[in-house]
Write an enzyme that holds these catalytic residues in place. Sequence first.
Site, PDB file in Angstrom:
ATOM      1  N   CYS A 107       0.816  -1.224   0.000  1.00 46.37           N
ATOM      2  CA  CYS A 107       0.000   0.000   0.000  1.00 46.37           C
ATOM      3  C   CYS A 107       0.847   1.270   0.000  1.00 46.37           C
ATOM      4  CB  CYS A 107      -0.951   0.009   1.193  1.00 46.37           C
ATOM      5  SG  CYS A 107      -2.130  -1.339   1.198  1.00 46.37           S
ATOM      6  N   HIS A 354      -9.414   2.915  -2.467  1.00 49.51           N
ATOM      7  CA  HIS A 354      -8.030   2.554  -2.151  1.00 49.51           C
ATOM      8  C   HIS A 354      -7.441   1.710  -3.283  1.00 49.51           C
ATOM      9  CE1 HIS A 354      -4.467   1.265  -0.216  1.00 49.51           C
ATOM     10  NE2 HIS A 354      -4.952   0.405   0.645  1.00 49.51           N
TER      11      HIS A 354
END
Length: 402
Positions: A107, A354
């Site tokens: 991430c 996301h």
Amino acid sequence: MKGTPVHNDSTDLAQVTGHAARTTAVIVAAKRLPNAKAGGAYKHIRAHDLAAAVIKPLVADNDVLPQDINDVILGNATGGGGNMARLAALSAGLPHHVPGLTVDRQCGSGLEAIVLACRLVQAGAGELYVAGGVESISTAPARAHRHPDGTLEFYRRAQFSPLELGDPDAGVAAENVATHYAISRSRQDAYALESHRRAVAATAQGRFAQELVPFESLAADQGPRHNLNAALMARFPPVFVPGGTVTAGNSCPDSDGAAVVVVTSLAKARRMGAAGLLFRDSAVTGNDPNLLGVGAAHSTRELMARTGLSSAALGTSLIEFNEAFAAQVLAVADLLGLDPQLFNHDGGALALGHPYGASGAVSVTRLLAQARRNDEPGRTAVAMISMAGGMGISAQFQWVKL
């Protein structure tokens, strides 16, 4: 090693010349695609083409000569390898001599790619980089372990930690964080609802317009929900642990997207006539993989120690923190002693989505847009993100006139 010295105003910055100006990194431009829900508007588009769709206008619209680009550095988390950054650079029509480098810090990949570009400028390796992140969850290849007999065992995600230490899925880890740090369901729901409210308002007021590259008939992020309210939030059941507090309502939607920035030297930025985000420093730290969501608290503390950023100054900074789950946002805020309402002025990933490898670059794109809109020379901007395997990355910038 400490980061770049603080430049408090334009007078101090004007004194940075010569070699120092050529080795001071500044982000002068940034663009991103609207985030699309996984399986949505970009479901047929591979990651390198998403990245190319941002690189092309970013280079064309910001007086960047393609032949001057030293490298294209892109973060990615779910792709199939093969150096996606190089493929994206060629797909964007950049000259053959412009190379590419793909970064995987899950991430945090997009933010790490930008930091790496800044470090390369600081080291004198080059003066112009295109850096950011991209993710196509929709087209991510199927992956499999090959057994000795040649048979394949397909798996859903990569392993991030030795099993004996614990390697929970992100949602289970969010429940671990909520339990360990006593983050209630009501706090999570309220924070998530506010993220949607902010994102809806920012979209309506056009605050994303200058950073977005419309693509595939998508002109705005698909995630923000206009009709979300407290009663609806309360109806979502737990999705990861029976009887838990983490729900679809206080978790982010998985998304496809891309965000890319131009990193250059202070000397070259002056020739471009630009203002931008001066890179100060960055820190990466590790923590218990079972509590992976709080990694950004540890990396931010390390960053503050490196740059001398005080808690009071952090509290007045522009802060973008990736909202994978409301539980982790609230836990990190508590650990840093901050009001979580200081994060993500225009909403975060809970509403906007996301796109794993791109999210860190989205945060920097958002910071540049906010800093440019507020136009307060010297103001600090911080990007933070927690990562799979129990890590955090934080980066500190400063809005400067060049």
